[in-house]
Design a protein around this motif. Structure first.
Motif, PDB file in Angstrom:
ATOM      1  N   THR A 189       0.833  -1.195   0.000  1.00 15.66           N
ATOM      2  CA  THR A 189       0.000   0.000   0.000  1.00 15.66           C
ATOM      3  C   THR A 189       0.874   1.253   0.000  1.00 15.66           C
ATOM      4  O   THR A 189       2.041   1.224   0.392  1.00 15.66           O
ATOM      5  CB  THR A 189      -0.921   0.020   1.239  1.00 15.66           C
ATOM      6  OG1 THR A 189      -0.116  -0.115   2.419  1.00 15.66           O
ATOM      7  CG2 THR A 189      -1.934  -1.111   1.183  1.00 15.66           C
ATOM      8  N   MET A 248      -5.773   3.360  -1.323  1.00 15.73           N
ATOM      9  CA  MET A 248      -4.434   2.786  -1.393  1.00 15.73           C
ATOM     10  C   MET A 248      -3.323   3.791  -1.093  1.00 15.73           C
ATOM     11  O   MET A 248      -2.269   3.415  -0.574  1.00 15.73           O
ATOM     12  CB  MET A 248      -4.191   2.191  -2.793  1.00 15.73           C
ATOM     13  CG  MET A 248      -4.983   0.940  -3.094  1.00 15.73           C
ATOM     14  SD  MET A 248      -4.411  -0.467  -2.114  1.00 15.73           S
ATOM     15  CE  MET A 248      -5.383  -1.795  -2.869  1.00 15.73           C
ATOM     16  N   SER A 305       0.376  -0.582  -5.813  1.00 20.02           N
ATOM     17  CA  SER A 305      -0.973  -0.783  -5.278  1.00 20.02           C
ATOM     18  C   SER A 305      -2.052  -0.316  -6.247  1.00 20.02           C
ATOM     19  O   SER A 305      -3.196  -0.764  -6.161  1.00 20.02           O
ATOM     20  CB  SER A 305      -1.122  -0.044  -3.950  1.00 20.02           C
ATOM     21  OG  SER A 305      -0.928   1.343  -4.108  1.00 20.02           O
TER      22      SER A 305
END
Length: 297
Positions: free
Chosen positions: A154, A234, A159
């Motif tokens: 993340t 994210m 991501s």
């Protein structure tokens, strides 16, 4: 009477001509309404991007102000906060460009394989893909966040990029298009001539599937470029934001700093340019694809 003669007789019937004219007017009217529905917001953005904050609220929203400030607004967009907009723009190009290209290649390869190779479980895989088409992206965003969080991905480019390279709709479309446009006889002839499967796919399959691949690429490009929810959950670093998050961040400050209206409208206008350019550049591949298989009588 032959079918051609009957068609000519119907064309000569005044009632038939009036019915055809009525249908043409109705269809044309619907298309005009739909076109206005889509073009009015774009027109408003062009007009709004030429105004100052004061002009936005004191002049007609659908017409230009007496003085145009487009150049000043765009310059401010590109230079504000050490050019953070350019960073967001580059991020969007990275996410949408690489994600769209890789997703298109994966969809083409998977669709070709499902269409031209017989193997156990092929229909089950195809059914699973169809199920993926029906699942909205927002439903998978939270599970993806939890998975990427466990992997430590993340708040990184990966991501957003990794989920973007999967397109169930693209695979579905490429499977149908490959089945219709890549003849089995040509594939067999290439195999007899000693060509390997990868070479057949690269030289025959990809060339025949260009219109479908362009469609998939444009769908992915627009979808990733306009994606807001996935980057929102994210990403935490503003330097990794795409344009959607960056512009929303600017818009959230308009009540405190009204000049952000100018930045937001100018940024939205600039952000639409790549999508319009991609549509104009790639539409010629659609025109070429529409004529495939046409016969001249």
């Amino acid at each position: 009477m032959s079918a051609k003669d009957r068609a000519g007789a119907r064309a000569a019937d005044p009632r038939q001509r009036r019915a055809n004219a009525g249908s043409t007017i109705l269809v044309t009217g619907i298309l005009v309404v739909v076109s206005v529905y889509f073009l009015v917001p774009a027109y408003w953005i062009v007009v709004a991007a030429t105004k100052t904050t004061e002009d936005l609220f004191t002049t007609n929203g659908f017409w230009f102000a007496p003085t145009t400030h487009l150049t000043e607004n765009v310059t401010r967009v590109l230079t504000y906060d050490d050019g953070i907009f350019l960073r967001w723009f580059a991020n969007s190009v990275l996410y949408a460009g690489i994600g769209g290209l890789v997703a298109t290649l994966f969809a083409a390869a998977g669709g070709y394989a499902l269409a031209k190779y017989a193997f156990r479980g092929r229909e089950a895989v195809y059914g699973l893909v169809l199920g993926g088409v029906l699942v909205p992206a927002t439903a998978t965003a939270l599970p993806l966040f939890l998975l990427f969080s466990e992997l430590g991905l993340t708040n990184s480019y990966w991501s957003v990029l990794i989920p973007s390279v999967v397109s169930p709709f693209g695979l579905f479309l490429c499977r149908i298009y490959a089945a219709a446009t890549v003849p089995d006889t040509v594939i067999e002839a290439a195999r007899i001539d000693g060509a390997g499967e990868m070479r057949i796919f690269a030289t025959l399959g990809l060339r025949a599937m260009v219109p479908a691949m362009v469609t998939v690429f444009l769908f992915q490009l627009v979808g990733i470029w306009n994606n807001y929810f996935l980057p929102l959950i994210m990403l935490a670093d503003p330097d990794l934001y795409p344009l959607t998050l960056g512009l929303n961040n600017w818009y959230a400050q308009v009540e405190r700093l009204p000049e952000f209206y100018e930045l937001t409208t100018g940024g939205v206008l600039v952000s639409t340019v790549p999508l319009v350019a991609a549509m104009f550049v790639l539409q010629r591949f659609w025109r070429g694809g529409f004529t495939e298989g046409a016969v001249k009588e």
